[in-house]
Structure formats: structure tokens, C-alpha cells
Design a protein around this motif. Structure first.
Motif, PDB file in Angstrom:
ATOM      1  N   GLN A   1       0.843  -1.197   0.000  1.00 40.31           N
ATOM      2  CA  GLN A   1       0.000   0.000   0.000  1.00 40.31           C
ATOM      3  C   GLN A   1       0.878   1.247   0.000  1.00 40.31           C
ATOM      4  N   VAL A   2       0.400   2.267  -0.691  1.00 39.84           N
ATOM      5  CA  VAL A   2       1.124   3.536  -0.784  1.00 39.84           C
ATOM      6  C   VAL A   2       0.284   4.617  -0.100  1.00 39.84           C
ATOM      7  N   GLN A   3       0.913   5.359   0.787  1.00 36.28           N
ATOM      8  CA  GLN A   3       0.239   6.493   1.420  1.00 36.28           C
ATOM      9  C   GLN A   3       0.542   7.749   0.609  1.00 36.28           C
ATOM     10  N   LEU A   4      -0.493   8.506   0.294  1.00 36.01           N
ATOM     11  CA  LEU A   4      -0.354   9.671  -0.565  1.00 36.01           C
ATOM     12  C   LEU A   4      -0.899  10.912   0.130  1.00 36.01           C
ATOM     13  N   VAL A   5      -0.151  12.002   0.043  1.00 38.17           N
ATOM     14  CA  VAL A   5      -0.579  13.267   0.644  1.00 38.17           C
ATOM     15  C   VAL A   5      -0.390  14.380  -0.374  1.00 38.17           C
ATOM     16  N   GLU A   6      -1.502  15.020  -0.743  1.00 40.87           N
ATOM     17  CA  GLU A   6      -1.451  16.119  -1.709  1.00 40.87           C
ATOM     18  C   GLU A   6      -1.286  17.455  -1.003  1.00 40.87           C
ATOM     19  N   SER A   7      -0.744  18.408  -1.727  1.00 41.82           N
ATOM     20  CA  SER A   7      -0.620  19.779  -1.244  1.00 41.82           C
ATOM     21  C   SER A   7      -0.522  20.709  -2.440  1.00 41.82           C
ATOM     22  N   ASP A  16      -4.086  31.965 -14.332  1.00 39.76           N
ATOM     23  CA  ASP A  16      -2.962  31.761 -13.416  1.00 39.76           C
ATOM     24  C   ASP A  16      -2.444  30.328 -13.500  1.00 39.76           C
ATOM     25  N   SER A  17      -1.343  30.106 -12.797  1.00 38.20           N
ATOM     26  CA  SER A  17      -0.730  28.779 -12.719  1.00 38.20           C
ATOM     27  C   SER A  17      -0.700  28.317 -11.272  1.00 38.20           C
ATOM     28  N   LEU A  18      -0.621  27.005 -11.105  1.00 32.74           N
ATOM     29  CA  LEU A  18      -0.565  26.394  -9.779  1.00 32.74           C
ATOM     30  C   LEU A  18       0.159  25.064  -9.932  1.00 32.74           C
ATOM     31  N   ARG A  19       0.938  24.692  -8.925  1.00 33.64           N
ATOM     32  CA  ARG A  19       1.590  23.380  -8.951  1.00 33.64           C
ATOM     33  C   ARG A  19       1.155  22.578  -7.738  1.00 33.64           C
ATOM     34  N   LEU A  20       0.594  21.426  -8.020  1.00 34.28           N
ATOM     35  CA  LEU A  20       0.209  20.490  -6.971  1.00 34.28           C
ATOM     36  C   LEU A  20       1.333  19.491  -6.744  1.00 34.28           C
ATOM     37  N   SER A  21       1.464  19.074  -5.489  1.00 33.04           N
ATOM     38  CA  SER A  21       2.454  18.076  -5.131  1.00 33.04           C
ATOM     39  C   SER A  21       1.791  16.902  -4.455  1.00 33.04           C
ATOM     40  N   CYS A  22       2.370  15.735  -4.638  1.00 31.53           N
ATOM     41  CA  CYS A  22       1.874  14.514  -3.997  1.00 31.53           C
ATOM     42  C   CYS A  22       3.078  13.782  -3.420  1.00 31.53           C
ATOM     43  N   ALA A  23       3.092  13.658  -2.103  1.00 27.59           N
ATOM     44  CA  ALA A  23       4.164  12.939  -1.426  1.00 27.59           C
ATOM     45  C   ALA A  23       3.726  11.501  -1.195  1.00 27.59           C
ATOM     46  N   ALA A  24       4.560  10.570  -1.613  1.00 30.38           N
ATOM     47  CA  ALA A  24       4.241   9.155  -1.485  1.00 30.38           C
ATOM     48  C   ALA A  24       5.106   8.518  -0.415  1.00 30.38           C
ATOM     49  N   THR A  91     -11.899  24.059 -11.573  1.00 26.51           N
ATOM     50  CA  THR A  91     -12.209  24.055 -10.146  1.00 26.51           C
ATOM     51  C   THR A  91     -12.681  22.674  -9.718  1.00 26.51           C
ATOM     52  N   ALA A  92     -12.017  22.110  -8.706  1.00 26.69           N
ATOM     53  CA  ALA A  92     -12.331  20.759  -8.234  1.00 26.69           C
ATOM     54  C   ALA A  92     -11.408  20.418  -7.068  1.00 26.69           C
ATOM     55  N   VAL A  93     -11.725  19.303  -6.433  1.00 26.84           N
ATOM     56  CA  VAL A  93     -10.774  18.696  -5.506  1.00 26.84           C
ATOM     57  C   VAL A  93      -9.891  17.767  -6.340  1.00 26.84           C
ATOM     58  N   TYR A  94      -8.594  17.922  -6.203  1.00 22.45           N
ATOM     59  CA  TYR A  94      -7.637  17.127  -6.969  1.00 22.45           C
ATOM     60  C   TYR A  94      -7.055  16.044  -6.078  1.00 22.45           C
ATOM     61  N   TYR A  95      -7.061  14.821  -6.606  1.00 24.73           N
ATOM     62  CA  TYR A  95      -6.604  13.657  -5.868  1.00 24.73           C
ATOM     63  C   TYR A  95      -5.407  13.020  -6.563  1.00 24.73           C
ATOM     64  N   CYS A  96      -4.460  12.579  -5.758  1.00 24.35           N
ATOM     65  CA  CYS A  96      -3.344  11.782  -6.247  1.00 24.35           C
ATOM     66  C   CYS A  96      -3.701  10.310  -6.050  1.00 24.35           C
ATOM     67  N   ALA A  97      -3.304   9.464  -6.994  1.00 20.74           N
ATOM     68  CA  ALA A  97      -3.664   8.062  -6.923  1.00 20.74           C
ATOM     69  C   ALA A  97      -2.516   7.187  -7.421  1.00 20.74           C
ATOM     70  N   TRP A 117      -5.273   6.223  -2.664  1.00 22.62           N
ATOM     71  CA  TRP A 117      -5.706   7.596  -2.897  1.00 22.62           C
ATOM     72  C   TRP A 117      -5.256   8.508  -1.767  1.00 22.62           C
ATOM     73  N   GLY A 118      -4.992   9.756  -2.128  1.00 19.50           N
ATOM     74  CA  GLY A 118      -4.761  10.765  -1.118  1.00 19.50           C
ATOM     75  C   GLY A 118      -6.077  11.373  -0.672  1.00 19.50           C
ATOM     76  N   GLN A 119      -5.988  12.355   0.216  1.00 17.30           N
ATOM     77  CA  GLN A 119      -7.193  12.967   0.780  1.00 17.30           C
ATOM     78  C   GLN A 119      -7.731  14.092  -0.096  1.00 17.30           C
ATOM     79  N   GLY A 120      -6.933  14.553  -1.039  1.00 17.23           N
ATOM     80  CA  GLY A 120      -7.372  15.591  -1.965  1.00 17.23           C
ATOM     81  C   GLY A 120      -6.944  16.989  -1.540  1.00 17.23           C
ATOM     82  N   THR A 121      -6.845  17.861  -2.523  1.00 19.50           N
ATOM     83  CA  THR A 121      -6.537  19.268  -2.275  1.00 19.50           C
ATOM     84  C   THR A 121      -7.433  20.124  -3.172  1.00 19.50           C
TER      85      THR A 121
END
Length: 127
Positions: A1-7, A16-24, A91-97, A117-121
Motif C-alpha cells: 500500500q502507498v500512502q499519498l498526501v497532496e498539497s 494563473d498557474s498552480l503546482r500540486l504536489s503529492c508525497a508518497a 475548479t475541483a478537488v484534486y486527488y493523487c492516486a 488515494w490521497g485525501q485531496g486538495t
């Protein structure tokens, strides 16, 4: 299992621009595929982009192709989503998977093809 945390989510203006990160955390094997999905209120979770952990092959939804870029840093166990030219419809909640399927051909664009899955950002784009 992989634990994922988005930010990295936030409120931005159109264009505009935005960068999302996902720590595994946890073991990540070369055959894993990492992806970003998003879910807007009242809508189903939809595929945004995916990347193979080994080789770096990338896949994109038509709606984001040319604007979003998925990347990964194997050493840091990080996955990123660079989002440019943002639109209100992004516009949405973005999830890492993470897809841990061995010998996946191509990629899965369906949420049920992913195991972790992560918890979303939240990303909100104002007009």
C-alpha cells in the motif's frame, strides 16, 4: 500500500498557474503508475493525468492537454501536477492516486483502476 498526501491547492484567478504536489510513502515499484484525478461538486471523479514511475511515460485527458504537465521525482517519491492557463472549469478537488497493477498495458483512465488515494486538495479558479 502507498500512502499519498497532496498539497499545493488554493484560490487563483483564471489564467494563473498552480503546482500540486503529492508525497508518497511506502514501497513504490517500477511498474506503478501515478495519476491525478479531480472531482467537481455534483460530478464524477475524472482522470486528469498519469505517469509511469519507470520510464516516465505520460498520459493526459483531452481537457488539460497542453496546459497541465505531470512529472515525478523518483528519489523524493514525489509526483507533481503543473497547471497553467487555469480555467474556472478546472475548479475541483484534486486527488493523487497509485495504480499497483502488475503489467498494466498503457494506463487506466478510470478511478477503479487505482488502488491508493490521497485525501485531496482543493483548487478554485475564479473568473
Amino acid at each position: 500500500q502507498v500512502q499519498l498526501v497532496e498539497s499545493g491547492g488554493g484560490l487563483v484567478q483564471a489564467g494563473d498557474s498552480l503546482r500540486l504536489s503529492c508525497a508518497a510513502a511506502g514501497p513504490i515499484f517500477s511498474y506503478y503508475i501515478m495519476a491525478w484525478f479531480r472531482q467537481a461538486p455534483g460530478k464524477e471523479r475524472e482522470f486528469v493525468a498519469a505517469i509511469r514511475w519507470s520510464g516516465g511515460n505520460t498520459y493526459y485527458a483531452d481537457s488539460v492537454k497542453g496546459r497541465f504537465t505531470i512529472s515525478r521525482d523518483n528519489a523524493k517519491k514525489m509526483v507533481y501536477l503543473q497547471m497553467n492557463s487555469l480555467k474556472p472549469e478546472d475548479t475541483a478537488v484534486y486527488y493523487c492516486a497509485a495504480d499497483r497493477t502488475l503489467r498494466r498495458v498503457g494506463y487506466s483512465g478510470s478511478f477503479d483502476g487505482y488502488d491508493d488515494w490521497g485525501q485531496g486538495t482543493q483548487v478554485t479558479v475564479s473568473s
